[in-house]
Design a protein around this motif. Structure first.
Motif, PDB file in Angstrom:
ATOM      1  N   LEU A  89      32.743  33.651  32.831  1.00 20.34           N
ATOM      2  CA  LEU A  89      33.503  34.810  32.363  1.00 20.34           C
ATOM      3  C   LEU A  89      33.313  35.854  33.446  1.00 20.34           C
ATOM      4  O   LEU A  89      32.176  36.195  33.786  1.00 20.34           O
ATOM      5  N   PHE A  90      34.394  36.357  33.995  1.00 23.38           N
ATOM      6  CA  PHE A  90      34.299  37.189  35.181  1.00 23.38           C
ATOM      7  C   PHE A  90      35.202  38.405  35.043  1.00 23.38           C
ATOM      8  O   PHE A  90      36.355  38.277  34.619  1.00 23.38           O
ATOM      9  N   HIS A  91      34.706  39.583  35.380  1.00 25.88           N
ATOM     10  CA  HIS A  91      35.539  40.785  35.380  1.00 25.88           C
ATOM     11  C   HIS A  91      36.177  40.920  36.754  1.00 25.88           C
ATOM     12  O   HIS A  91      35.513  41.214  37.737  1.00 25.88           O
ATOM     13  N   LYS A  92      37.492  40.657  36.808  1.00 26.06           N
ATOM     14  CA  LYS A  92      38.217  40.785  38.070  1.00 26.06           C
ATOM     15  C   LYS A  92      38.542  42.254  38.304  1.00 26.06           C
ATOM     16  O   LYS A  92      39.193  42.886  37.493  1.00 26.06           O
ATOM     17  N   PRO A  93      38.081  42.809  39.413  1.00 29.51           N
ATOM     18  CA  PRO A  93      38.397  44.203  39.692  1.00 29.51           C
ATOM     19  C   PRO A  93      39.813  44.368  40.243  1.00 29.51           C
ATOM     20  O   PRO A  93      40.423  43.416  40.736  1.00 29.51           O
ATOM     21  N   HIS A  94      40.328  45.575  40.145  1.00 27.09           N
ATOM     22  CA  HIS A  94      41.622  45.943  40.721  1.00 27.09           C
ATOM     23  C   HIS A  94      41.601  45.653  42.227  1.00 27.09           C
ATOM     24  O   HIS A  94      40.578  45.830  42.886  1.00 27.09           O
ATOM     25  N   GLY A  95      42.710  45.179  42.768  1.00 29.73           N
ATOM     26  CA  GLY A  95      42.827  44.982  44.205  1.00 29.73           C
ATOM     27  C   GLY A  95      42.473  43.593  44.704  1.00 29.73           C
ATOM     28  O   GLY A  95      42.558  43.334  45.906  1.00 29.73           O
ATOM     29  N   TYR A  96      42.085  42.690  43.817  1.00 36.11           N
ATOM     30  CA  TYR A  96      41.743  41.321  44.203  1.00 36.11           C
ATOM     31  C   TYR A  96      42.770  40.351  43.629  1.00 36.11           C
ATOM     32  O   TYR A  96      43.281  40.558  42.528  1.00 36.11           O
ATOM     33  N   LEU A  97      43.025  39.282  44.369  1.00 38.70           N
ATOM     34  CA  LEU A  97      43.863  38.207  43.850  1.00 38.70           C
ATOM     35  C   LEU A  97      43.018  37.315  42.950  1.00 38.70           C
ATOM     36  O   LEU A  97      41.817  37.169  43.174  1.00 38.70           O
ATOM     37  N   SER A  98      43.639  36.679  41.980  1.00 39.91           N
ATOM     38  CA  SER A  98      42.943  35.759  41.069  1.00 39.91           C
ATOM     39  C   SER A  98      42.872  34.369  41.681  1.00 39.91           C
ATOM     40  O   SER A  98      43.232  33.384  41.055  1.00 39.91           O
ATOM     41  N   GLN A  99      42.448  34.293  42.917  1.00 41.40           N
ATOM     42  CA  GLN A  99      42.372  33.006  43.601  1.00 41.40           C
ATOM     43  C   GLN A  99      41.298  33.046  44.679  1.00 41.40           C
ATOM     44  O   GLN A  99      40.759  34.100  44.996  1.00 41.40           O
ATOM     45  N   PHE A 100      41.008  31.870  45.213  1.00 41.11           N
ATOM     46  CA  PHE A 100      39.951  31.723  46.208  1.00 41.11           C
ATOM     47  C   PHE A 100      40.506  31.424  47.598  1.00 41.11           C
ATOM     48  O   PHE A 100      39.822  31.575  48.591  1.00 41.11           O
ATOM     49  N   ILE A 101      41.755  30.969  47.655  1.00 40.79           N
ATOM     50  CA  ILE A 101      42.400  30.638  48.926  1.00 40.79           C
ATOM     51  C   ILE A 101      43.738  31.356  48.980  1.00 40.79           C
ATOM     52  O   ILE A 101      44.491  31.358  47.998  1.00 40.79           O
ATOM     53  N   TYR A 102      44.036  31.984  50.112  1.00 37.46           N
ATOM     54  CA  TYR A 102      45.321  32.650  50.323  1.00 37.46           C
ATOM     55  C   TYR A 102      45.776  32.271  51.720  1.00 37.46           C
ATOM     56  O   TYR A 102      45.130  32.618  52.699  1.00 37.46           O
ATOM     57  N   GLU A 103      46.873  31.515  51.813  1.00 37.12           N
ATOM     58  CA  GLU A 103      47.272  30.935  53.092  1.00 37.12           C
ATOM     59  C   GLU A 103      48.353  31.708  53.830  1.00 37.12           C
ATOM     60  O   GLU A 103      48.792  31.280  54.887  1.00 37.12           O
ATOM     61  N   LYS A 104      48.780  32.843  53.287  1.00 40.06           N
ATOM     62  CA  LYS A 104      49.783  33.645  53.990  1.00 40.06           C
ATOM     63  C   LYS A 104      49.087  34.515  55.026  1.00 40.06           C
ATOM     64  O   LYS A 104      47.874  34.660  55.025  1.00 40.06           O
ATOM     65  N   LYS A 105      49.846  35.124  55.904  1.00 40.10           N
ATOM     66  CA  LYS A 105      49.275  35.855  57.036  1.00 40.10           C
ATOM     67  C   LYS A 105      48.590  37.167  56.658  1.00 40.10           C
ATOM     68  O   LYS A 105      47.637  37.562  57.291  1.00 40.10           O
ATOM     69  N   ARG A 106      49.095  37.860  55.636  1.00 40.58           N
ATOM     70  CA  ARG A 106      48.482  39.138  55.261  1.00 40.58           C
ATOM     71  C   ARG A 106      47.098  38.914  54.676  1.00 40.58           C
ATOM     72  O   ARG A 106      46.875  37.979  53.921  1.00 40.58           O
ATOM     73  N   HIS A 107      46.156  39.784  55.021  1.00 37.11           N
ATOM     74  CA  HIS A 107      44.807  39.668  54.460  1.00 37.11           C
ATOM     75  C   HIS A 107      44.799  40.200  53.032  1.00 37.11           C
ATOM     76  O   HIS A 107      45.282  41.290  52.768  1.00 37.11           O
ATOM     77  N   LYS A 108      44.278  39.438  52.129  1.00 35.72           N
ATOM     78  CA  LYS A 108      44.126  39.836  50.728  1.00 35.72           C
ATOM     79  C   LYS A 108      42.676  39.636  50.326  1.00 35.72           C
ATOM     80  O   LYS A 108      42.003  38.725  50.804  1.00 35.72           O
ATOM     81  N   LYS A 109      42.206  40.473  49.406  1.00 29.78           N
ATOM     82  CA  LYS A 109      40.845  40.313  48.883  1.00 29.78           C
ATOM     83  C   LYS A 109      40.859  39.200  47.839  1.00 29.78           C
ATOM     84  O   LYS A 109      41.698  39.185  46.945  1.00 29.78           O
ATOM     85  N   LEU A 110      39.907  38.265  47.964  1.00 29.17           N
ATOM     86  CA  LEU A 110      39.842  37.093  47.092  1.00 29.17           C
ATOM     87  C   LEU A 110      38.561  37.089  46.268  1.00 29.17           C
ATOM     88  O   LEU A 110      37.558  37.697  46.652  1.00 29.17           O
ATOM     89  N   LEU A 111      38.581  36.361  45.150  1.00 31.33           N
ATOM     90  CA  LEU A 111      37.430  36.319  44.248  1.00 31.33           C
ATOM     91  C   LEU A 111      36.156  35.836  44.927  1.00 31.33           C
ATOM     92  O   LEU A 111      35.063  36.302  44.618  1.00 31.33           O
TER      93      LEU A 111
END
Length: 114
Positions: free
Chosen positions: A6-28
């Protein structure tokens, strides 16, 4: 042995562990050292925060995301929510995603705090 979180996802993060697009995103995975193979069950938008279920068990993820498991959501919204808006939500509203229009399913909805 599978693990569940059970995890509290903060604002500004994606709900995933891998993001393959070029823009940098904050991940879990930047928030905690989860075991390999951990996945979110469902998702919360990048601009949303709240409880998120995580698991290493793909079958459990499928079961929880299925229509057989009833889900309940609480949302805090800006602006004035009218009784008319609640009735529209109960009967299904039209939304767009990637240029495609959808109508949400009928649901129960109510104002819990004004």
């Amino acid at each position: 042995m599978h693990r569940h979180f059970l995890f509290h996802k903060p604002h500004g993060y994606l709900s995933q562990f891998i993001y393959e697009k070029k823009r940098h995103k904050k991940l879990l995975g930047e928030l905690y050292s989860f075991p390999e193979g951990t996945m979110a069950i469902g998702r919360l938008d990048e601009d949303s925060e709240g409880l998120l279920l995580l698991t290493t068990d793909g079958m459990m993820s499928e079961i929880v995301r299925s229509k057989t498991v009833e889900k309940e959501y609480y949302a805090q919204v800006d602006g004035v929510i009218t009784n008319k808006a609640i009735e529209q939500l109960k009967n299904g509203v039209e939304i767009g995603f990637k240029g495609i229009r959808y109508t949400t399913k009928k649901c129960e909805a109510k104002i819990i705090n004004q």
